[in-house]
Design a protein around this motif. Structure first.
Motif, mmCIF file in Angstrom:
data_model
loop_
_atom_site.group_PDB
_atom_site.id
_atom_site.type_symbol
_atom_site.label_atom_id
_atom_site.label_comp_id
_atom_site.label_asym_id
_atom_site.label_seq_id
_atom_site.Cartn_x
_atom_site.Cartn_y
_atom_site.Cartn_z
ATOM 1 N N GLY A 26 0.841 -1.089 0.004
ATOM 2 C CA GLY A 26 -0.128 0.006 0.036
ATOM 3 C C GLY A 26 1.037 1.553 -0.061
ATOM 4 N N GLN A 27 0.095 2.440 -0.152
ATOM 5 C CA GLN A 27 0.780 3.892 -0.166
ATOM 6 C C GLN A 27 -0.037 4.731 0.820
ATOM 7 O OE1 GLN A 27 0.650 6.758 -3.061
ATOM 8 N NE2 GLN A 27 2.688 6.710 -3.282
ATOM 9 N N TYR A 28 0.549 5.463 1.870
ATOM 10 C CA TYR A 28 -0.067 6.217 2.813
ATOM 11 C C TYR A 28 0.495 7.695 2.439
ATOM 12 C CZ TYR A 28 -1.802 2.454 5.592
ATOM 13 O OH TYR A 28 -2.738 1.305 6.048
ATOM 14 N N ARG A 29 -0.280 8.483 2.524
ATOM 15 C CA ARG A 29 -0.146 9.812 2.672
ATOM 16 C C ARG A 29 -1.080 10.538 3.682
ATOM 17 N NH1 ARG A 29 0.998 12.055 -2.744
ATOM 18 N NH2 ARG A 29 0.877 10.189 -4.116
ATOM 19 N N TYR A 47 9.012 -0.411 4.908
ATOM 20 C CA TYR A 47 8.507 0.848 4.750
ATOM 21 C C TYR A 47 9.353 1.758 3.790
ATOM 22 C CZ TYR A 47 5.497 -0.085 8.753
ATOM 23 O OH TYR A 47 4.754 -0.896 9.556
ATOM 24 N N TRP A 48 9.235 2.222 2.774
ATOM 25 C CA TRP A 48 10.022 2.779 2.021
ATOM 26 C C TRP A 48 9.408 4.564 1.574
ATOM 27 C CZ3 TRP A 48 12.594 -0.234 -2.307
ATOM 28 C CH2 TRP A 48 13.491 0.578 -2.809
ATOM 29 N N CYS A 49 10.153 5.375 2.149
ATOM 30 C CA CYS A 49 9.477 6.621 2.324
ATOM 31 C C CYS A 49 9.836 7.516 1.294
ATOM 32 C CB CYS A 49 10.429 7.471 3.414
ATOM 33 S SG CYS A 49 9.574 8.999 3.867
ATOM 34 N N TRP A 91 5.547 4.096 0.865
ATOM 35 C CA TRP A 91 4.951 2.990 0.453
ATOM 36 C C TRP A 91 5.289 1.791 1.598
ATOM 37 C CZ3 TRP A 91 2.563 1.850 -4.107
ATOM 38 C CH2 TRP A 91 2.454 3.092 -5.166
ATOM 39 N N TRP A 92 4.180 0.789 1.704
ATOM 40 C CA TRP A 92 4.846 -0.470 2.654
ATOM 41 C C TRP A 92 4.563 -1.589 1.778
ATOM 42 C CZ3 TRP A 92 0.438 -3.309 3.465
ATOM 43 C CH2 TRP A 92 -0.543 -2.482 3.336
ATOM 44 N N GLY A 118 17.167 5.045 -2.429
ATOM 45 C CA GLY A 118 16.641 6.054 -3.545
ATOM 46 C C GLY A 118 15.091 5.895 -3.576
ATOM 47 N N PRO A 119 14.718 6.600 -4.341
ATOM 48 C CA PRO A 119 13.012 6.579 -4.720
ATOM 49 C C PRO A 119 12.473 5.314 -4.935
ATOM 50 C CG PRO A 119 14.194 8.344 -6.205
ATOM 51 C CD PRO A 119 15.339 7.219 -5.552
ATOM 52 N N PRO A 120 11.250 5.257 -4.248
ATOM 53 C CA PRO A 120 10.385 3.975 -4.457
ATOM 54 C C PRO A 120 10.315 3.574 -5.830
ATOM 55 C CG PRO A 120 9.579 5.266 -2.517
ATOM 56 C CD PRO A 120 10.532 5.909 -3.367
ATOM 57 N N PRO A 121 10.412 2.357 -6.134
ATOM 58 C CA PRO A 121 10.057 1.863 -7.526
ATOM 59 C C PRO A 121 8.418 1.709 -7.760
ATOM 60 C CG PRO A 121 11.105 -0.082 -6.317
ATOM 61 C CD PRO A 121 11.063 1.046 -5.516
#
Length: 267
Positions: A26-29, A47-49, A91-92, A118-121
């Motif tokens: 999932g993705q959280y904002r 967790y990938w920020c 993202w998680w 680095g940035p999440p793929p």
């Protein structure tokens, strides 16, 4: 502001005989404030920020990650975390199965935190999200393969700081497009409007490996996952992992592992 989406595997545990499965994604904002305070869970969560900062409570104190950094809670660990900044985005991914902890550990995804990734793929996250709600065994296997690939991308780390983003863009292109057999460093340098030799040198300085062997490692890593979790014919595995020539794939695989693809699958 809270914006959350997620996707889950229909079953609480893998339904097929695989050592490692993807359970949810999932993705959280979020705005600043508490996120989770829940008891120990049976799965591993990465967790990938993307932006902002996230604070995690761990046995030794706290860990804080920012944009382009990752954190992992092992299984059977309480999750206590909060967003420190407005508009925090991350993202998680959760993985389970008998070898979930060992798989994450094998990629070197362990303390100390944070770790640069680095940035999440995002394209890879979304591909997994499209697979796991479908209970078909083939999709469960495919999600496991992509989950393995995502952990590999996280473990590869991000580039050192640079005056432009060409190295980061090259890294992300290699990760996202590794299955394309026509992909080459020369092609990507042209797309990035960068000198190939300069880009190669900067990439090597940042990652400790030149782009070409880096791409080869990504492809072989995904091939190992496919061989381990599916019965797909070796020639098809080679093609799906970016090797146009099955013979070359077999030679490269043996050089890397000391085994043929067939021997690796049987072992």
């Amino acid at each position: 502001m809270v914006d959350r989406w997620s996707a889950f595997r229909p079953s609480p545990a893998p339904t097929i005989a695989i050592p490692f499965g993807v359970r949810s994604i999932g993705q959280y904002r979020l705005d600043a404030g508490p996120i989770d305070n829940i008891p120990p869970r049976r799965f591993v969560q990465l967790y990938w920020c993307t932006s902002g900062r996230i604070r995690f409570i761990i046995p030794t104190g706290t860990a804080v990650i920012g944009a382009g950094e990752i954190f992992v809670y092992p299984s059977r660990t309480a999750h206590r975390m909060s967003a420190l900044d407005p508009s925090t985005v991350y993202w998680w991914l959760t993985v389970d199965g008998p070898m979930a902890d060992r798989a994450v550990e094998a990629f070197g995804l362990r303390p100390p935190w944070p770790r640069r990734a680095g940035p999440p793929p995002e394209r890879l996250f979304r591909r997994i999200a499209s697979l796991i709600p479908d209970p078909a065994p083939a999709n469960e296997r495919a999600a496991a393969v992509l989950g393995w690939e995502l952990l590999s991308a996280a473990a590869s780390g991000g580039p050192a700081a640079t005056s432009d983003d060409s190295v980061e863009r090259l890294h992300r292109s290699l990760v996202d497009r590794a299955s394309d057999p026509s992909l080459s460093v020369t092609q990507l340098a042209t797309e990035l409007k960068a000198d190939r030799s300069v880009l190669t040198r900067r990439f090597t300085d940042a990652f400790g490996m030149a782009p070409k062997p880096f791409l080869q490692s990504l492809r072989l890593g995904r091939a190992m996952a496919l061989l381990h979790t599916t019965t797909t014919p070796v020639a098809i595995v080679a093609q799906e992992c970016g090797f146009a020539d099955p013979g070359y794939f077999a030679r490269a695989f043996r050089k890397c592992t000391g085994q043929s693809p067939e021997q690796f699958r049987q072992g």
